[in-house]
Scaffold this active site. Structure first.
Site, PDB file in Angstrom:
ATOM      1  N   HIS A 176      45.536  42.735  38.806  1.00  0.00           N
ATOM      2  CA  HIS A 176      46.109  41.401  38.922  1.00  0.00           C
ATOM      3  C   HIS A 176      47.601  41.466  38.592  1.00  0.00           C
ATOM      4  CE1 HIS A 176      42.010  39.248  38.015  1.00  0.00           C
ATOM      5  NE2 HIS A 176      41.971  39.998  39.090  1.00  0.00           N
ATOM      6  N   SER A 227      42.601  43.619  34.990  1.00  0.00           N
ATOM      7  CA  SER A 227      43.468  42.443  34.863  1.00  0.00           C
ATOM      8  C   SER A 227      44.259  42.549  33.560  1.00  0.00           C
ATOM      9  CB  SER A 227      42.663  41.141  34.982  1.00  0.00           C
ATOM     10  OG  SER A 227      41.687  41.014  33.971  1.00  0.00           O
ATOM     11  N   ASP A 238      36.411  37.994  37.484  1.00  0.00           N
ATOM     12  CA  ASP A 238      36.724  38.824  38.642  1.00  0.00           C
ATOM     13  C   ASP A 238      36.336  40.275  38.377  1.00  0.00           C
ATOM     14  OD1 ASP A 238      37.662  39.567  41.134  1.00  0.00           O
ATOM     15  OD2 ASP A 238      39.705  39.873  40.434  1.00  0.00           O
TER      16      ASP A 238
END
Length: 367
Positions: free
Chosen positions: A197, A170, A290
């Site tokens: 992401h 991310s 995540d």
């Protein structure tokens, strides 16, 4: 240090500078805002005020935002969040900026009035706050490898690979991912799924950029694609990528929009179900949760979990959580991850690395 963020807004538009400064100043998490209209002014303000983070528009007069970023990082390094539109030209600037060392990017809302909406402003402040924690490259700092030549491509194999490697990232992840690509082996028995992401307009140009970084062929995943040995599929922005036991990939609508998109956890969980102990999970730079349950799923299936070491991680938050939960088998700098994937992928290497971390001085913490 006084509580709250200090922010430098760099934008060639007087109206934009004042608008951003006014809205950020009104936010309780921001204590000070300075502005600059040019690269020269930005360096001067950095020397004078030493802000925690810089918000830099990619559209600047005289010098573009990427050129200003180069000056900031070379003359007075500071964490930078890029401000851009969701256009093809801006996508190229965002990718170049992330490659050079920007921590993250924030899309402008369709209209200036929408900056006043609480969710848009809060999203921006959250990104600035995370970026402010990132140690920025100085001589001898966080490494990034730029390929010195065009890599020799190996055509992907049409057969379903026997092993899958899911690489998730991310915030700060694009630069780690670009550093890793030259070291990925184009092994016909191994297929790669990349989950970063990002927004939907950015994934196709990001796939094209990653494809130029190493010997593994990279492209944006499409519904019905099959995972190919020596090939990599990048999850499209804002779509959850799942993989079946046949190697076919698809997109899932759930979980809801409140979770990150694409979701690393979901791709890792489906890979663990489809490939069992032949699944390898790699967690790169990122923040938030995540990737944690995905790593747990791969670990439970008998697969191998590799985390990027803090020494090369822009944001160590997710990796730290995976390690503390006992899911990481191997923790190495990004420059060593390719070798560890190859070792875990070898018939003799699988299942023998689960006391890993020892070669970097890391020991699995007690729980």
């Amino acid at each position: 240090m006084s509580p709250g963020l200090s922010v430098l807004v760099v934008d060639g538009s007087v109206y934009a500078r004042m608008a951003y400064a006014g809205r950020l100043t009104a936010h309780p998490a921001v204590r000070a805002v300075e502005t600059a209209a040019t690269g020269e002014q930005a360096i001067e303000r950095l020397r004078m005020h030493q802000p925690d983070v810089v918000l830099l528009d990619v559209h600047m007069r005289r010098m573009d935002g990427v050129q200003v970023l180069e000056r900031i990082l070379s003359e007075f390094p500071a964490p930078v969040v890029l401000l851009a539109n969701s256009t093809e030209n801006d996508a190229r600037d965002i990718i170049t900026g992330l490659e050079q060392g920007a921590v993250d990017y924030q899309l402008k809302p369709p209209s200036d009035e929408q900056w006043g909406q609480d969710d848009n402003l809060q999203r921006l402040v959250d990104k600035l706050a995370v970026a402010a924690t990132v140690p920025i490259n100085r001589p001898g700092g966080r490494p990034y490898l730029v390929p010195s030549h065009h890599p020799l491509k190996v055509p992907p194999c049409a057969d379903r690979p026997g092993r899958v490697v899911v690489i998730g990232a991310s915030v700060g992840g694009p630069r780690s991912l670009m550093s890793l690509m030259p070291d990925l082996s184009p092994d016909p028995s191994t297929g790669y799924l990349l989950v970063q992401h990002m927004d939907d307009f950015l994934s196709a140009p990001m796939a094209a950029h990653l494809d130029q970084q190493g010997p593994v062929t990279v492209r944006e995943a499409r519904r019905g694609d099959r995972l190919a040995g020596a090939g990599a599929l990048l999850a499209p922005g804002r779509q959850h990528l799942v993989v079946a036991s046949t190697g076919e990939v698809d997109f899932a609508e759930e979980p809801s929009h409140q979770r990150p998109r694409p979701l690393i956890d979901l791709t890792m969980e489906t890979a663990a179900r489809a490939f069992g102990p032949a699944a390898i999970g790699v967690i790169l730079s990122g923040t938030g949760t995540d990737g944690i349950t995905g790593a747990a799923a791969i670990k439970a299936a008998g697969g191998t979990v590799i985390c990027e070491d803090e020494s090369t991680c822009a944001v160590f938050d997710t990796c730290r959580s995976v390690i503390r939960n006992g899911y990481a088998d191997i923790v190495v700098p990004v420059t060593g991850i390719g070798n560890e994937i190859a070792a875990a992928s070898s018939p003799s290497g699988h299942g023998t690395r689960h006391a890993a971390g020892t070669h970097t001085g890391w020991r699995q913490p007690s729980r």
